[in-house]
Design a protein around this motif. Structure first.
Motif, PDB file in Angstrom:
ATOM      1  N   GLY A 236     -57.004  12.579   9.300  1.00 41.74           N
ATOM      2  CA  GLY A 236     -57.254  12.972   7.919  1.00 41.74           C
ATOM      3  C   GLY A 236     -56.154  13.806   7.298  1.00 41.74           C
ATOM      4  N   TYR A 237     -55.202  14.264   8.087  1.00 39.58           N
ATOM      5  CA  TYR A 237     -54.086  15.049   7.567  1.00 39.58           C
ATOM      6  C   TYR A 237     -53.005  14.117   7.027  1.00 39.58           C
ATOM      7  N   TYR A 238     -52.073  14.696   6.269  1.00 41.85           N
ATOM      8  CA  TYR A 238     -50.925  13.948   5.760  1.00 41.85           C
ATOM      9  C   TYR A 238     -49.663  14.448   6.453  1.00 41.85           C
ATOM     10  N   LEU A 239     -48.810  13.516   6.851  1.00 31.40           N
ATOM     11  CA  LEU A 239     -47.570  13.829   7.544  1.00 31.40           C
ATOM     12  C   LEU A 239     -46.404  13.442   6.644  1.00 31.40           C
ATOM     13  N   ALA A 240     -45.459  14.368   6.459  1.00 30.41           N
ATOM     14  CA  ALA A 240     -44.264  14.111   5.658  1.00 30.41           C
ATOM     15  C   ALA A 240     -43.025  14.239   6.532  1.00 30.41           C
ATOM     16  N   THR A 241     -42.163  13.228   6.466  1.00 26.65           N
ATOM     17  CA  THR A 241     -40.891  13.237   7.176  1.00 26.65           C
ATOM     18  C   THR A 241     -39.813  12.739   6.217  1.00 26.65           C
ATOM     19  N   THR A 242     -38.556  12.917   6.607  1.00 29.35           N
ATOM     20  CA  THR A 242     -37.446  12.429   5.794  1.00 29.35           C
ATOM     21  C   THR A 242     -36.238  12.158   6.668  1.00 29.35           C
ATOM     22  N   ASP A 243     -35.446  11.189   6.247  1.00 30.16           N
ATOM     23  CA  ASP A 243     -34.157  10.939   6.896  1.00 30.16           C
ATOM     24  C   ASP A 243     -33.060  11.760   6.232  1.00 30.16           C
ATOM     25  N   ASP A 244     -33.372  12.386   5.097  1.00 30.79           N
ATOM     26  CA  ASP A 244     -32.373  13.119   4.317  1.00 30.79           C
ATOM     27  C   ASP A 244     -32.061  14.507   4.868  1.00 30.79           C
ATOM     28  N   LEU A 245     -33.000  15.094   5.604  1.00 32.09           N
ATOM     29  CA  LEU A 245     -32.833  16.466   6.077  1.00 32.09           C
ATOM     30  C   LEU A 245     -33.397  16.573   7.488  1.00 32.09           C
ATOM     31  N   GLN A 246     -32.500  16.628   8.461  1.00 37.28           N
ATOM     32  CA  GLN A 246     -32.907  16.656   9.867  1.00 37.28           C
ATOM     33  C   GLN A 246     -33.817  17.840  10.145  1.00 37.28           C
ATOM     34  N   GLY A 247     -34.942  17.566  10.813  1.00 40.26           N
ATOM     35  CA  GLY A 247     -35.864  18.622  11.205  1.00 40.26           C
ATOM     36  C   GLY A 247     -37.049  18.798  10.281  1.00 40.26           C
ATOM     37  N   LEU A 248     -37.065  18.104   9.139  1.00 39.79           N
ATOM     38  CA  LEU A 248     -38.182  18.263   8.207  1.00 39.79           C
ATOM     39  C   LEU A 248     -39.314  17.334   8.626  1.00 39.79           C
TER      40      LEU A 248
ATOM     41  N   LYS B 250     -35.823  26.445   3.793  1.00 45.84           N
ATOM     42  CA  LYS B 250     -35.435  27.182   4.997  1.00 45.84           C
ATOM     43  C   LYS B 250     -34.402  26.412   5.814  1.00 45.84           C
ATOM     44  N   LEU B 251     -34.576  25.090   5.923  1.00 44.83           N
ATOM     45  CA  LEU B 251     -33.607  24.286   6.664  1.00 44.83           C
ATOM     46  C   LEU B 251     -32.247  24.289   5.977  1.00 44.83           C
ATOM     47  N   ILE B 252     -32.243  24.187   4.663  1.00 45.52           N
ATOM     48  CA  ILE B 252     -30.985  24.185   3.909  1.00 45.52           C
ATOM     49  C   ILE B 252     -30.270  25.524   4.064  1.00 45.52           C
ATOM     50  N   GLU B 253     -31.019  26.620   4.031  1.00 43.07           N
ATOM     51  CA  GLU B 253     -30.424  27.945   4.203  1.00 43.07           C
ATOM     52  C   GLU B 253     -29.822  28.127   5.591  1.00 43.07           C
ATOM     53  N   SER B 254     -30.429  27.496   6.593  1.00 42.35           N
ATOM     54  CA  SER B 254     -29.984  27.704   7.971  1.00 42.35           C
ATOM     55  C   SER B 254     -28.855  26.769   8.401  1.00 42.35           C
ATOM     56  N   GLN B 255     -28.592  25.722   7.629  1.00 43.91           N
ATOM     57  CA  GLN B 255     -27.559  24.760   7.998  1.00 43.91           C
ATOM     58  C   GLN B 255     -26.392  24.840   7.019  1.00 43.91           C
ATOM     59  N   VAL B 256     -25.198  24.602   7.511  1.00 47.69           N
ATOM     60  CA  VAL B 256     -23.996  24.768   6.693  1.00 47.69           C
ATOM     61  C   VAL B 256     -23.611  23.475   5.978  1.00 47.69           C
ATOM     62  N   ASN B 257     -23.481  22.377   6.677  1.00 49.37           N
ATOM     63  CA  ASN B 257     -22.955  21.138   6.110  1.00 49.37           C
ATOM     64  C   ASN B 257     -24.070  20.156   5.786  1.00 49.37           C
ATOM     65  N   ILE B 258     -24.780  20.390   4.700  1.00 56.52           N
ATOM     66  CA  ILE B 258     -25.848  19.494   4.270  1.00 56.52           C
ATOM     67  C   ILE B 258     -25.422  18.836   2.967  1.00 56.52           C
ATOM     68  N   THR B 259     -25.507  17.512   2.939  1.00 58.34           N
ATOM     69  CA  THR B 259     -25.193  16.781   1.724  1.00 58.34           C
ATOM     70  C   THR B 259     -26.453  16.080   1.249  1.00 58.34           C
ATOM     71  N   LEU B 260     -26.964  16.494   0.105  1.00 57.73           N
ATOM     72  CA  LEU B 260     -28.147  15.886  -0.494  1.00 57.73           C
ATOM     73  C   LEU B 260     -27.769  15.268  -1.827  1.00 57.73           C
ATOM     74  N   ASN B 261     -28.531  14.253  -2.233  1.00 52.61           N
ATOM     75  CA  ASN B 261     -28.267  13.585  -3.501  1.00 52.61           C
ATOM     76  C   ASN B 261     -28.685  14.466  -4.670  1.00 52.61           C
TER      77      ASN B 261
END
Length: 72
Positions: free
Chosen positions: A15-27, A47-58
Motif C-alpha cells: 500500500g505504500y508508494y516507492l519513488a526512485t530515479t536514475d537522475d540522482l544516485q541514492g534517491l 540533502k543528496l545534492i548538498e552532499s555531492q560535488v559533481n551533480i548534473t541535473l537538467n
C-alpha cells in the motif's frame, strides 16, 4: 535555478508508494501517499545534492508536462 529530477513512482503491494530515479544516485524513498512520497523525495534530493560535488541535473525548460494527481 530550479532543476528537474524525473521520478518513477510505483505502488507497492503493502500500500505504500516507492519513488526512485536514475537522475540522482541514492534517491529511493517511500511514503503512505503520493504527496508524502513526493515531499520526502524533495527533502532527500536536497540533502543528496548538498552532499555531492559533481551533480548534473537538467534545468527546468520554459514548458514541460506535469501529471497532476487528484484524490477523490
Amino acid at each position: 535555478m530550479e532543476k528537474i529530477i524525473n521520478l518513477h513512482i510505483e505502488k507497492l503491494p503493502e500500500g505504500y508508494y516507492l519513488a526512485t530515479t536514475d537522475d540522482l544516485q541514492g534517491l529511493v524513498v517511500q511514503g503512505k501517499t503520493i504527496a508524502e512520497t513526493l515531499e520526502i523525495a524533495r527533502d532527500v534530493a536536497h540533502k543528496l545534492i548538498e552532499s555531492q560535488v559533481n551533480i548534473t541535473l537538467n534545468p527546468v525548460a520554459d514548458s514541460f508536462d506535469y501529471p497532476l494527481v487528484i484524490g477523490q
